[in-house]
Write an enzyme that holds these catalytic residues in place. Structure first.
Site, PDB file in Angstrom:
ATOM      1  N   ARG A   1       0.862  -1.187   0.000  1.00  0.00           N
ATOM      2  CA  ARG A   1       0.000   0.000   0.000  1.00  0.00           C
ATOM      3  C   ARG A   1       0.897   1.236   0.000  1.00  0.00           C
ATOM      4  O   ARG A   1       2.102   1.162   0.231  1.00  0.00           O
ATOM      5  CB  ARG A   1      -0.867   0.000   1.249  1.00  0.00           C
ATOM      6  CG  ARG A   1      -1.783  -1.169   1.300  1.00  0.00           C
ATOM      7  CD  ARG A   1      -3.015  -0.871   2.140  1.00  0.00           C
ATOM      8  NE  ARG A   1      -3.810  -2.088   2.256  1.00  0.00           N
ATOM      9  CZ  ARG A   1      -3.785  -2.895   3.298  1.00  0.00           C
ATOM     10  NH1 ARG A   1      -3.024  -2.609   4.330  1.00  0.00           N
ATOM     11  NH2 ARG A   1      -4.496  -3.988   3.315  1.00  0.00           N
TER      12      ARG A   1
ATOM     13  N   LEU B   1      -4.519   0.401  -4.782  1.00  0.00           N
ATOM     14  CA  LEU B   1      -5.620  -0.362  -5.370  1.00  0.00           C
ATOM     15  C   LEU B   1      -6.969   0.308  -5.140  1.00  0.00           C
ATOM     16  O   LEU B   1      -7.998  -0.206  -5.564  1.00  0.00           O
ATOM     17  CB  LEU B   1      -5.625  -1.794  -4.810  1.00  0.00           C
ATOM     18  CG  LEU B   1      -4.384  -2.623  -5.171  1.00  0.00           C
ATOM     19  CD1 LEU B   1      -4.483  -4.027  -4.591  1.00  0.00           C
ATOM     20  CD2 LEU B   1      -4.197  -2.698  -6.690  1.00  0.00           C
ATOM     21  N   LYS B   2      -6.958   1.464  -4.474  1.00  0.00           N
ATOM     22  CA  LYS B   2      -8.211   2.191  -4.305  1.00  0.00           C
ATOM     23  C   LYS B   2      -8.439   3.153  -5.472  1.00  0.00           C
ATOM     24  O   LYS B   2      -9.459   3.835  -5.525  1.00  0.00           O
ATOM     25  CB  LYS B   2      -8.195   2.950  -2.976  1.00  0.00           C
ATOM     26  CG  LYS B   2      -8.119   2.004  -1.793  1.00  0.00           C
ATOM     27  CD  LYS B   2      -8.523   2.659  -0.476  1.00  0.00           C
ATOM     28  CE  LYS B   2      -8.634   1.587   0.601  1.00  0.00           C
ATOM     29  NZ  LYS B   2      -8.078   2.037   1.893  1.00  0.00           N
TER      30      LYS B   2
ATOM     31  N   HIS C   1      -7.654 -15.464  13.694  1.00  0.00           N
ATOM     32  CA  HIS C   1      -6.199 -15.636  13.727  1.00  0.00           C
ATOM     33  C   HIS C   1      -5.884 -17.125  13.841  1.00  0.00           C
ATOM     34  O   HIS C   1      -6.789 -17.952  13.982  1.00  0.00           O
ATOM     35  CB  HIS C   1      -5.589 -14.856  14.893  1.00  0.00           C
ATOM     36  CG  HIS C   1      -5.453 -13.387  14.609  1.00  0.00           C
ATOM     37  ND1 HIS C   1      -4.560 -12.891  13.687  1.00  0.00           N
ATOM     38  CD2 HIS C   1      -6.110 -12.313  15.112  1.00  0.00           C
ATOM     39  CE1 HIS C   1      -4.659 -11.565  13.652  1.00  0.00           C
ATOM     40  NE2 HIS C   1      -5.596 -11.202  14.508  1.00  0.00           N
TER      41      HIS C   1
ATOM     42  N   ILE D   1      -5.060 -19.136  16.082  1.00  0.00           N
ATOM     43  CA  ILE D   1      -5.673 -19.930  17.156  1.00  0.00           C
ATOM     44  C   ILE D   1      -7.119 -20.286  16.809  1.00  0.00           C
ATOM     45  O   ILE D   1      -7.601 -21.385  17.130  1.00  0.00           O
ATOM     46  CB  ILE D   1      -5.570 -19.168  18.502  1.00  0.00           C
ATOM     47  CG1 ILE D   1      -5.796 -20.093  19.689  1.00  0.00           C
ATOM     48  CG2 ILE D   1      -6.518 -17.972  18.544  1.00  0.00           C
ATOM     49  CD1 ILE D   1      -5.543 -19.437  21.050  1.00  0.00           C
ATOM     50  N   ASN D   2      -7.816 -19.382  16.118  1.00  0.00           N
ATOM     51  CA  ASN D   2      -9.207 -19.643  15.748  1.00  0.00           C
ATOM     52  C   ASN D   2      -9.295 -20.681  14.636  1.00  0.00           C
ATOM     53  O   ASN D   2     -10.168 -21.536  14.626  1.00  0.00           O
ATOM     54  CB  ASN D   2      -9.900 -18.357  15.277  1.00  0.00           C
ATOM     55  CG  ASN D   2      -9.773 -17.220  16.270  1.00  0.00           C
ATOM     56  OD1 ASN D   2      -9.194 -16.180  15.962  1.00  0.00           O
ATOM     57  ND2 ASN D   2     -10.290 -17.413  17.473  1.00  0.00           N
TER      58      ASN D   2
ATOM     59  N   ASP E   1      -0.710 -20.676  10.860  1.00  0.00           N
ATOM     60  CA  ASP E   1      -0.256 -19.705   9.864  1.00  0.00           C
ATOM     61  C   ASP E   1       0.743 -20.306   8.881  1.00  0.00           C
ATOM     62  O   ASP E   1       0.604 -20.142   7.668  1.00  0.00           O
ATOM     63  CB  ASP E   1       0.411 -18.505  10.560  1.00  0.00           C
ATOM     64  CG  ASP E   1      -0.611 -17.532  11.144  1.00  0.00           C
ATOM     65  OD1 ASP E   1      -0.213 -16.656  11.933  1.00  0.00           O
ATOM     66  OD2 ASP E   1      -1.810 -17.654  10.817  1.00  0.00           O
TER      67      ASP E   1
END
Lengths: 399, 401
Positions: B38, B58-59, B123, B125-126, B153
């Site tokens: 960005r 990208l906006k 994340h 853990i989820n 991850d």
């Protein structure tokens, strides 16, 4: 369904071993490779990960056995062997020999400690490789001893997956050079590499590698941990970013003013106590309902065999009625099996494979059987096609 | 040997953890990886050695058009956004593949492109929780414990993403067409645990966390504290290794009872713990190194490249910073390629030296002009894009952090 399979046409010889090599072979088979597992005759193969593979029972130590394997490897793309370093060389089956006969062969060697190094000839298991790589020291609760996450990180991630990466990269390189490779895929190297992020996080001060269980992502932070519910189940909390943390408090019905500031480490014990108390007030199902509608990064800890009831159909039932995981990742243009293949009986495909891959005649196969070099496992005392649990299955149930 | 992925062109849309590591693996093995950042001064990506960085906004319409043009010659695009974001930017696979049917679009997420949770934030853990894997991990009687963010991850995420990309490239060699790879951490985690799933189903693994042979339940598969506060890992599963373990500890089979008698385990554990506490880690390594007892020292991560065996393997190297800052520790890429026909020699010497040239990390936007020029943009076009704030202008290379 006319979808392609990503690895269609790839011929793999998998030397039978424990856990890591079978899983690597299974992934290749799941994505369309033809995987032939070479079993030792007479030894029951406890490989639980053999769906879609074919089995040849061959004694590579018997006279003529090594030559038979060489014949199979001449037309193979990949050989995957999990033996102690030097074992294949002793039988005259090392890379120098096999790749002289087939220079395009990818020779994948999957071990714990690697082909060279001080511990290369030592026996070991996942926990030892984790220990030597430096990764085990990072994992576990504060003040307690290190705890490996079962054998998932070593055997399967650093072992099988790194091996798969090496095989795939070698195949891509071969399409340009025409040449194979020797891939030294081992868990110690793989684990160290997998932990690259930890070095970088540590470098910028966000992971103190000497303080196991006290960091943001290793159980130290109360907003990145699991909590017990009223019914003895658990919720996972990953509310790192401030807006997720606010939503966490909202979901728990906690007054932000009464809760310590998120990044005040000295207050984390108090925050943890608050969260423990709050989560114990409702059941997992109730918390799931609360948080499914709140972007708080809070989700239920689901049992492994419960995932077939869950949002994504991770699991399917195999031909023997057992739960099997679907392959990952999902390629949209490619199919993998529509239904999982059943597991082969040891030596079930000895004759077929020797004829197909190495152009043996029936008479030659018979001679090998007679000399005890190979076993034709498709002929059983109790009849055809019993699966590894002894139940009869439809002999044409491959898809 | 030429790096296996040399010539492969990868665009990596900047993201956290899993997608940068996937990009790093590709870069480490020779791919040309351009990270699309960005328009901001800093990056959170430290897993960036050898990558190049461009800033594309990208906006803006012009920014999207620029990225599309970069995709024309790319082989792989890695994107880490919430499902649908790419589409809302006008960069969905239908548009990308209309421009470049050979492109492999790798979508790296936690929950996947579809499903009840696909729009939810999460994340590591989820994702592990949802996959069913987290329930397996941790000590008996304690809450589940995720192993840092390594398993979700990086293993279930990045590694499977790269495996998927490579398989799609192989597929492309036959079909001439690209693909969309839905690399979801939840999928990867459950699949990675195939062995455990099978073991649960066949009854050799009990559903209670921490009570099994391989998850901390068995005293001969666990860690023990030494006299100097370090640890030894014990993985003596097979009976012959267990016998050597006992030998090294000065115990006989009679002292501890039957290896697989679970009722004997608590006492066995206590005995082991007491004995391990009587010597330092170095002393225990002296006892067990070179024996087949499956007992090895638990090494701290920054020390891994200096410890026995780890030093031989060159697990971790120290690299001087290009800008004169602190040296950093870099883990060497795995697996190692040994060369055609390379037999393993007798004995345990050090590793055959392999080349690991540690390349520098890019500053944000450092390579915008160069990359655009490579892709056929003229100086005028680039200046226009900079004026429109679609890319960072020449000379505006931003600092890394």
């Amino acid at each position: 369904m006319a979808a392609t399979r990503a690895l269609a046409g790839l011929r793999v010889i998998e030397m039978a071993g424990l856990a890591p090599a079978p899983f690597a072979g299974m992934v290749l088979a799941d994505f369309g490779a033809e995987v032939v597992r070479v079993d030792r005759p007479g030894i029951k193969n406890i490989d639980l990960l053999s769906r879609g593979k074919r089995s040849v029972a061959l004694d590579i130590k018997a006279p003529g056995g090594a030559d038979t394997l060489k014949a199979l490897c001449r037309k193979a793309d990949v050989i995957l062997e999990p033996f102690r370093p030097g074992a294949m060389e002793k039988l005259g089956l090392g890379p120098a020999v096999l790749q002289a006969e087939n220079p395009g062969l990818i020779y994948a060697r999957l071990t714990g400690f690697g082909q060279t190094g001080k511990y290369a000839r030592l026996a070991g298991h996942d926990i030892n490789y984790m220990a030597s790589s430096g990764v085990l020291s990072l994992l576990g609760e504060k003040g307690k001893k290190p705890a490996p996450p079962a054998n998932l990180l070593g055997d399967f991630a650093a072992g099988s997956l790194t091996c798969l990466l090496g095989i795939q990269m070698a195949l891509l390189e071969r399409s340009r050079s025409g040449q194979g490779q020797v891939v030294d895929a081992n868990m110690v190297d793989g684990l160290a590499y997998l932990a690259s992020f930890v070095h970088t996080f540590s470098h910028i001060g966000l992971w103190d590698t000497e303080k196991r269980g006290e960091n943001l992502l290793d159980g130290g932070a109360p907003f990145y941990d699991t909590y017990e519910t009223a019914d003895g189940r658990f919720m996972s909390v990953g509310a790192i970013e401030p807006h997720f943390f606010r939503n966490l408090l909202r979901g728990l019905d906690l007054d932000p003013a009464a809760v310590p500031s998120q990044n005040d480490l000295s207050d984390w014990p108090r925050m943890r106590t608050e969260f423990e108390r709050a989560f114990r007030e409702r059941s997992m199902k109730e918390w799931t309902e609360v948080f499914d509608n709140l972007d708080a990064c809070v989700t239920p800890v689901v049992g492994l065999t419960e995932t077939d009831k869950h949002p994504r159909p991770f699991l399917v039932r195999g031909p023997e009625g057992d739960l099997q995981p679907r392959p990952a990742p999902h390629l949209s243009r490619s199919s993998y099996f529509a239904k999982p293949d059943r597991r082969p009986i040891e030596g079930e495909h000895t004759r077929a494979v020797l004829k197909e891959l190495a152009s043996f005649s029936d008479a030659e196969v018979d001679a090998l059987i007679e000399r005890g070099v190979v076993v034709d496992g498709s002929v059983h005392r109790d009849g055809w096609n019993r699966n590894s649990f002894g139940q009869e299955v439809d002999k044409d149930s491959r898809c | 040997m030429v790096a296996p992925l040399s010539g492969l062109r990868v665009l990596e849309l900047a993201g956290l953890a899993p997608s940068p590591f996937a990009g790093l693996i590709l870069a480490d093995f020779g791919a040309d990886v351009v990270r699309v950042d960005r328009m901001q001064r800093f990056t959170t990506d430290e897993l960036s050695r050898g990558k190049r960085s461009v800033c594309v906004n990208l906006k803006t319409k012009e920014g999207v058009a620029t990225l599309l043009r970069l995709c024309e010659k790319a082989d792989v695009l890695i994107e880490p956004f919430r499902p649908g974001v790419l589409e809302s930017l006008g960069l969905g696979p239908s548009i990308l593949h209309a421009r470049n049917p050979r492109l492999v679009v790798a979508r790296m997420t936690g929950f996947g492109q579809a499903g009840t949770y696909s729009q939810m934030a999460g994340h590591d853990i989820n994702y592990l929780a949802t996959s069913g894997v987290l329930s397996l991990l941790g000590r008996a009687g304690e809450p589940p414990l995720a192993p840092g963010n390594l398993l979700g991850d990086f293993a279930a995420g990045s590694l499977f993403c790269v495996v998927g990309i490579l398989m799609a490239l192989q597929q492309r060699q036959r079909t001439g067409k690209g693909d969309v790879v839905d690399a979801a951490i939840v999928d990867g985690a459950t699949y990675l645990a195939s062995f455990v799933l099978r073991a649960l189903e066949s009854g050799i693994w009990a559903p209670e966390r921490g009570t099994n042979m391989l998850d901390g339940g068995a005293p001969f598969y666990d860690c023990y504290e030494t006299k100097d506060g370090e640890y030894m890992s014990v993985g003596a599963l097979e009976s012959q290794f267990f016998a050597r373990l006992l030998g090294g500890l000065g115990l006989t089979a009679d002292d501890v009872g039957d290896q697989i008698d679970q009722s004997a385990w608590p006492e066995m554990r206590e005995k082991f713990a007491a004995i391990f506490r009587s010597k330092t880690q170095a002393e225990w390594s002296g006892v067990f190194d070179g024996t087949d007892a499956c007992v090895t020292a638990v090494v701290e991560l920054p020390e891994a490249g200096r410890a026995p065996h780890g030093a031989d393997r060159r697990l971790v190297v120290e690299a001087a910073a290009a800008d004169g800052g602190d040296a950093s520790l870099e883990a060497a890429p795995a697996p190692r390629f040994l060369g055609l026909g390379q037999d393993t020699r007798k004995g345990t010497g050090p590793s055959t030296p392999f080349r690991f040239d540690v390349r520098s990390r890019p500053s944000v936007g450092e390579h915008t002009v160069g990359v655009l020029k490579e892709n056929g943009f003229t100086a005028t076009e680039i200046a226009q894009l900079a004026r429109a704030n679609a890319v960072n202008g020449p000379g505006e290379g931003k600092s890394r952090l």
